[in-house]
Design an enzyme around this catalytic site. Structure first.
Site, mmCIF file in Angstrom:
data_model
loop_
_atom_site.group_PDB
_atom_site.id
_atom_site.type_symbol
_atom_site.label_atom_id
_atom_site.label_comp_id
_atom_site.label_asym_id
_atom_site.label_seq_id
_atom_site.Cartn_x
_atom_site.Cartn_y
_atom_site.Cartn_z
ATOM 1 N N ASP A 1 24.746 -2.572 2.902
ATOM 2 C CA ASP A 1 23.952 -2.626 4.142
ATOM 3 C C ASP A 1 22.718 -1.742 4.038
ATOM 4 O O ASP A 1 21.618 -2.128 4.427
ATOM 5 C CB ASP A 1 24.802 -2.179 5.339
ATOM 6 C CG ASP A 1 25.767 -3.264 5.797
ATOM 7 O OD1 ASP A 1 25.664 -4.377 5.256
ATOM 8 O OD2 ASP A 1 26.605 -2.992 6.662
ATOM 9 N N ASP B 1 32.595 -2.938 9.439
ATOM 10 C CA ASP B 1 31.476 -3.802 9.067
ATOM 11 C C ASP B 1 31.729 -5.212 9.600
ATOM 12 O O ASP B 1 32.705 -5.866 9.224
ATOM 13 C CB ASP B 1 31.334 -3.820 7.538
ATOM 14 C CG ASP B 1 30.156 -4.670 7.088
ATOM 15 O OD1 ASP B 1 30.383 -5.828 6.729
ATOM 16 O OD2 ASP B 1 29.016 -4.191 7.140
ATOM 17 N N THR C 1 24.759 -7.829 11.374
ATOM 18 C CA THR C 1 25.735 -8.913 11.533
ATOM 19 C C THR C 1 26.512 -8.780 12.845
ATOM 20 O O THR C 1 26.760 -9.772 13.526
ATOM 21 C CB THR C 1 26.721 -8.931 10.353
ATOM 22 O OG1 THR C 1 27.215 -7.613 10.140
ATOM 23 C CG2 THR C 1 26.042 -9.389 9.085
ATOM 24 N N THR C 2 26.898 -7.551 13.194
ATOM 25 C CA THR C 2 27.656 -7.344 14.437
ATOM 26 C C THR C 2 26.789 -7.670 15.654
ATOM 27 O O THR C 2 27.224 -8.349 16.583
ATOM 28 C CB THR C 2 28.153 -5.888 14.521
ATOM 29 O OG1 THR C 2 28.849 -5.569 13.315
ATOM 30 C CG2 THR C 2 29.074 -5.682 15.699
#
Length: 548
Positions: free
Chosen positions: A391, A56, A89-90
């Site tokens: 998520d 994550d 987010t990544t």
């Protein structure tokens, strides 16, 4: 704790910009391999000496330590993306790093950073316009199977993907439970942080995880053996005041000259507690829950009246119980009314799981709050399931708030890249090349997906580019890369989707942060340095010697 060594030194003008870009690229490279279903895991030693194993992006960046201010700014991106939409987010870190990397040639050719930032902002506006007009399409939020497909594709890259539909079902049930509908018939509020709580209990099978239509707490009754542990259709009273005798504000001293006075003092305390218990019992509640303490004498009177008491409950848990049962939290017992008693719960039950007792207030008529009970073999597994579930709940919330979909697998990025390259010919002057660079930067997402699953990157990306170019009207805009096999697939047929909110927010955050970092031309220290006389001096620029 893993430390990313990118030191801040005194740099001005071009050097400062290059330092910032290299710092941002370093952060981007840390999470690059965690994108896609074939992503790698990171093992991080956290501040307390524990080990975190996750893919994550937000969890990884939250744990690593950086010294460069630009790198810290990049890490804030992941945090703001997570707080805003709960996913992507990544992607946002990788995209921002690539945009900054592609800015280097323009800086070397002496294109002013303001001109580059202006071109990037125009490209962002055009990209959002392309998504709205050509790629996004609506979703029926009443169709649970369709909703499950989207949530499933969002956690397809995570550790819990091997568990099938367990996490998507938990996420969807939790979000639909806490959803409130406004007077206009639309979703007014979906606050999963406040009203959807996770309880991790090691032991049992992971398939035993469930969503309770109500609240669960790690609490037992005040007087085990004398108070009931199971009540159907309970009347619940919630308090945030104490049921103990109130001492003086500053621990008042009392001088007693006669022995009888001490007895009078104790009698006054007992009378006050008896009076409070009488007020409670007059409303005939079955359960009393308070955030403060309950004295032994009060427990005795309540047990005598067949009332179960639970003390020292967290404020957040009390708020969830109030929302689930329809009760009102009371601050003074003198103000208690019949309407403040909660009657919405179907069952009050205290059970022993392992060595601890847990209180369940479940089967509520209109819960609007829930508890997700996670079971699993170890704490490491439960922590990773929790991160994945957060998520998934973020994705489910975004869909219910804005029910529009986009194809996954890098299809959106490739479609926008193609449209921007066509539109770039109409942009005049020096802004044309930076405008086109945004389209090139967007290809980093499908390229990274291909890299992480071991495909031939150049061949796969060329095929995908050609596939999108085949249809001038954008019919092939749903074609992307299958992250499992590395082949070109129609995402509509594969069932890989992304919520509109997540993708739009990722683009906005990445481009705007890149513009901000490009416009930094000096890095200074905010710490005052002592001069030679030992007196505090003025704020100075950071130099290599001072930083060391």
């Amino acid at each position: 704790m893993q430390v990313l060594q990118v030191n801040a030194r005194r740099e001005t003008g071009r050097k400062a910009q290059m330092q910032n870009i290299s710092a941002a690229k370093a952060v981007s490279d840390v999470v690059r391999t965690t994108l896609g279903p074939r992503s790698m895991l990171k093992m991080i030693l956290d501040a307390s000496g524990g080990i975190v194993i996750t893919n994550d992006g937000n969890a990884i960046l939250r744990e690593i330590d950086v010294t460069h201010p630009a790198a810290k700014s990049m890490i804030e991106l992941a945090r703001s993306q997570d707080e805003e939409v709960g996913d992507g987010t990544t992607s946002v870190i990788i995209l921002a790093g690539e945009i900054l990397h592609l800015s280097i040639p323009f800086l070397e050719k002496d294109v002013h950073p303001t001109v580059i930032a202006r071109a990037f902002s125009k490209a962002l506006e055009k990209a959002v316009e392309i998504i709205d007009a050509k790629i996004a399409f609506p979703l029926d939020v009443e169709n649970r199977e369709e909703l499950l497909k989207i949530v499933r594709s969002s956690v397809g890259t995570k550790f819990t993907a091997r568990l099938g539909d367990l996490v998507p079902n938990l996420a969807l049930d939790a979000v639909q439970t806490v959803k409130t509908v406004g007077p206009d018939g639309k979703s007014a509020e979906i606050d999963i942080k406040k009203f959807a709580k996770m309880e991790k209990i090691p032991g049992g099978a992971i398939e035993d995880s469930t969503v309770l239509k109500g609240v669960m707490m790690n609490k037992d009754v005040c007087l085990p053996g004398r108070m009931l542990r199971k009540i159907e259709k309970p009347r619940i009273l919630l308090l945030d005041c104490t049921l103990e005798y109130k001492k003086g504000e500053n621990q008042t001293n009392v001088e007693i000259t006669k022995e009888e006075d001490w007895e009078v003092l104790l009698k006054m305390e007992e009378d006050w507690i008896k009076q409070q218990c009488d007020i409670i019992c007059s409303f005939k509640p079955d359960v009393v829950i308070t955030e403060k303490g309950v004295s032994d004498l009060c427990c005795h009177y309540l047990a005598k009246a067949n009332v179960t008491a639970i003390r020292r409950v967290r404020k957040t848990d009390n708020n969830r119980i109030a929302r689930a049962t329809g009760a009102t939290i009371i601050h003074r017992l003198e103000e208690l009314q019949e309407s403040d008693i909660g009657t919405g719960a179907g069952l009050f039950n205290v059970e022993k799981i392992g060595d601890e007792y847990f209180t369940f207030i479940v089967d509520c008529d209109e819960p609007k709050a829930c508890t997700i009970v996670l079971r699993g073999a170890s704490k490491d597994v439960l922590n990773e399931v929790e991160r994945n579930l957060i998520d998934a709940m973020g994705v489910a919330r975004n869909i219910l708030k804005d029910p529009r979909l986009l194809p996954g697998g890098g299809a959106v990025e490739m479609a926008i890249s193609r449209e921007l390259s066509k539109f770039a010919d109409t942009v005049q002057g020096t802004e044309q090349l930076p405008f086109r660079a945004i389209g090139t930067a967007l290809e980093v997402i499908p390229r990274t997906l291909a890299q992480n699953c071991g495909a031939n990157v150049i061949r796969t990306l060329t095929k995908l580019r050609a596939k999108h170019a085949e249809s001038p009207d954008g019919e092939n805009s749903t074609f992307g890369i299958d992250g499992e096999k590395g082949t070109i697939v129609d995402m509509k047929a594969l069932g890989v989707w992304e919520p509109y909110e997540v993708k739009a927010q990722s683009l906005k955050t990445a481009v705007e942060s890149a513009c901000m970092l490009l416009r930094i031309d000096d890095v200074v220290s905010g710490l005052r340095k002592k001069n030679r006389d030992g007196n505090p001096g003025e704020v100075e620029n950071m130099s290599p010697e001072e930083d060391d």
